[in-house]
Design a protein around this motif. Structure first.
Motif, short mmCIF file in Angstrom:
data_model
loop_
_atom_site.label_atom_id
_atom_site.label_comp_id
_atom_site.label_asym_id
_atom_site.label_seq_id
_atom_site.Cartn_x
_atom_site.Cartn_y
_atom_site.Cartn_z
N LEU A 16 0.80 -1.23 0.00
CA LEU A 16 0.00 0.00 0.00
C LEU A 16 0.84 1.28 0.00
CD1 LEU A 16 -2.77 -1.08 2.55
CD2 LEU A 16 -2.87 -1.15 0.07
N ILE A 17 2.16 1.14 -0.16
CA ILE A 17 3.06 2.30 -0.03
C ILE A 17 2.64 3.45 -0.95
CG2 ILE A 17 5.47 3.08 -0.30
CD1 ILE A 17 6.22 0.11 0.51
N GLU A 18 2.45 3.12 -2.22
CA GLU A 18 2.10 4.17 -3.19
C GLU A 18 0.72 4.77 -2.89
OE1 GLU A 18 2.30 2.87 -7.28
OE2 GLU A 18 2.06 4.94 -7.97
N THR A 95 -8.34 -8.72 -8.87
CA THR A 95 -6.91 -9.08 -8.84
C THR A 95 -6.67 -10.48 -9.43
OG1 THR A 95 -7.11 -9.98 -6.60
CG2 THR A 95 -6.47 -7.67 -6.77
N PRO A 96 -6.78 -10.61 -10.77
CA PRO A 96 -6.53 -11.91 -11.38
C PRO A 96 -5.03 -12.24 -11.41
CG PRO A 96 -6.91 -10.26 -13.06
CD PRO A 96 -7.10 -9.57 -11.75
N ASP A 97 -4.71 -13.45 -11.83
CA ASP A 97 -3.33 -13.95 -12.04
C ASP A 97 -2.52 -14.10 -10.75
OD1 ASP A 97 -3.62 -14.12 -14.89
OD2 ASP A 97 -3.46 -11.95 -14.95
N GLU A 291 3.15 -14.03 0.14
CA GLU A 291 3.53 -13.56 -1.20
C GLU A 291 2.28 -13.11 -1.98
OE1 GLU A 291 4.31 -16.43 0.20
OE2 GLU A 291 6.38 -17.01 -0.17
N THR A 292 1.27 -13.97 -1.98
CA THR A 292 0.08 -13.66 -2.78
C THR A 292 -0.71 -12.51 -2.19
OG1 THR A 292 -0.08 -15.80 -3.82
CG2 THR A 292 -2.14 -14.63 -3.53
N ARG A 293 -0.88 -12.52 -0.86
CA ARG A 293 -1.67 -11.43 -0.25
C ARG A 293 -0.98 -10.07 -0.46
NH1 ARG A 293 -5.59 -13.79 3.46
NH2 ARG A 293 -6.67 -15.15 1.99
N THR A 294 0.35 -10.07 -0.50
CA THR A 294 1.09 -8.82 -0.74
C THR A 294 0.91 -8.40 -2.21
OG1 THR A 294 2.68 -9.48 0.93
CG2 THR A 294 3.35 -7.69 -0.53
N LYS A 298 -0.77 -4.93 -3.74
CA LYS A 298 -0.13 -4.04 -4.74
C LYS A 298 -1.04 -3.86 -5.94
CE LYS A 298 4.75 -4.73 -3.84
NZ LYS A 298 5.77 -5.73 -3.96
N MET A 299 -1.58 -4.98 -6.43
CA MET A 299 -2.41 -4.91 -7.63
C MET A 299 -3.68 -4.11 -7.37
SD MET A 299 -3.84 -8.08 -9.90
CE MET A 299 -2.57 -8.34 -11.10
#
Ligand code: NAP
Length: 323
Positions: A16-18, A95-97, A291-294, A298-299
């Motif tokens: 969530l940084i951005e 949030t696909p892929d 990994e996925t939750r992060t 981002k997505m």
């Protein structure tokens, strides 16, 4: 002035940084679901909603007159009233892929846990039952050479299929539009109409989104078509399977077991599913890896920022809003 955004649940902050730099963020940094009244109060002045585990209903949209984008934290967006959003020109994204491999891994985990009775064996040992080896004890069902029927052959279904191949299984699949170019139908995977897939599979794994069409796609009739002694795995959405009919099929012994990550009336779980020995149940943890939750965070943030900056977000669900 920065756009106002509400994040409805705690998700990995690293993603969530951005969002924090570019927006005025009201971050509900808790695992508790916001009560409806509180949620409606906090959406009053927002431009963007990062929707984590809440229902984005038309009622919510009525309480958020400035809302421009609903960025759903998940590939499945059955919790969002997309039609209502489109009518109001609200962009919806998902949030696909990034969720594909984690969900396929969990699916395979459930397949192994239920067929090789791993969860049952674990419970026996942990309930202080003395360790005993027996040649006829906890006999399971071997995967090699068996047929896996995949219902819904998109990103996750195909990822499960690749894992099944590594286990020496035959893979057949069913989807709404039988064949398209995105599916490798070469010699590896074979399309079957649903009825045939159910009759021929030793294990049926569900990977369709929840829509009006797919609600109770697997009901009493479909379960009765499955082989006696077959298994059902569902890591898609609970209401795709008629849970009452599934309980009956498990209790009668028609099905040998079920591995379920999703339930018809979450967070409620059918009490008999909890009691049955031949079920392995997980609380909707398909995407639950750091990994996925992060990556999802981002997505979801990227989608939200793009929409608020007037660009078309990469993972838009209702592009017709631009018409
Ligand atoms: P996807 O790539 O869109 O694949 C969906 C597949 O289902 C496609 O093959 C599609 O076929 C087929 N399909 C759609 N409606 C159908 C219907 N009525 N009958 C038969 N087939 C139908 O989606 P995905 O990324 O694989 O995700 C699938 C679902 O998994 C998500 O929608 C979500 O609900 C669920 N999920 C759950 C978790 C979890 O935590 N347990 C995690 C991630 C995802 P067409 O090509 O014909 O449309």
């Amino acid at each position: 002035m920065k756009p106002k955004v509400l994040v409805t649940r705690n998700i990995p902050r690293e993603g969530l940084i951005e969002l924090f730099q570019k927006c005025d963020v009201d971050y509900h940094n808790s695992n508790e679901v916001l009560p409806k009244r509180e949620l409606f109060k906090r959406v009053k002045e927002i431009d963007g909603l990062l929707c984590v585990g809440v229902r984005a209903s038309e009622e919510l949209m009525e309480h958020a007159p400035r809302l421009k984008v609903i960025s759903n934290y998940g590939v499945g967006y059955d919790n969002v009233d997309v039609k209502a959003a489109t009518r109001r020109k609200i962009i919806v994204t998902n949030t696909p892929d990034v969720v594909t491999e984690a969900t396929a891994e969990l699916t395979f985990g459930l397949i192994l846990a239920v067929t090789r009775r791993i969860a049952e064996a674990n419970s026996i040992l942990k309930s202080n039952t003395p360790f005993r080896w027996g040649p006829m004890q906890l006999l399971g069902f071997e995967l090699t050479g068996k047929t896996l029927g995949i219902v819904g052959f998109g990103r996750i279904g195909q990822s499960v299929a690749r894992r099944a191949k590594a286990f020496g299984m035959n893979v057949i699949y069913y989807k709404r539009t039988p064949r398209d170019k995105s599916v490798d139908i070469s010699e590896q995977y074979h399309y079957k109409p649903l009825e045939l897939l159910l009759k021929e599979s030793d294990i049926v794994s569900i990977h369709v989104p929840l829509t009006k069409e797919s609600y109770h796609l697997i009901g009493e009739e479909q379960l009765s078509l499955m082989k006696k002694g077959a298994y059902l795995i569902n890591t898609a959405r609970g209401p795709v399977v008629d849970e009452e009919a599934l309980v009956k099929a498990l209790k009668s012994g028609h099905l040998a077991g079920a591995g379920l990550d999703v339930f018809e009336r979450e967070p409620h779980i059918h009490p008999e599913l909890l009691e049955l020995k031949n079920t392995v149940l997980t609380p909707h943890i398909g995407t639950s890896t750091l990994e996925t939750r992060t990556a999802m965070a981002k997505m979801a943030a990227e989608n939200l920022i793009a929409a608020l900056e007037g660009r078309q977000p990469p993972n838009i669900v209702n592009p017709e809003v631009y018409k």
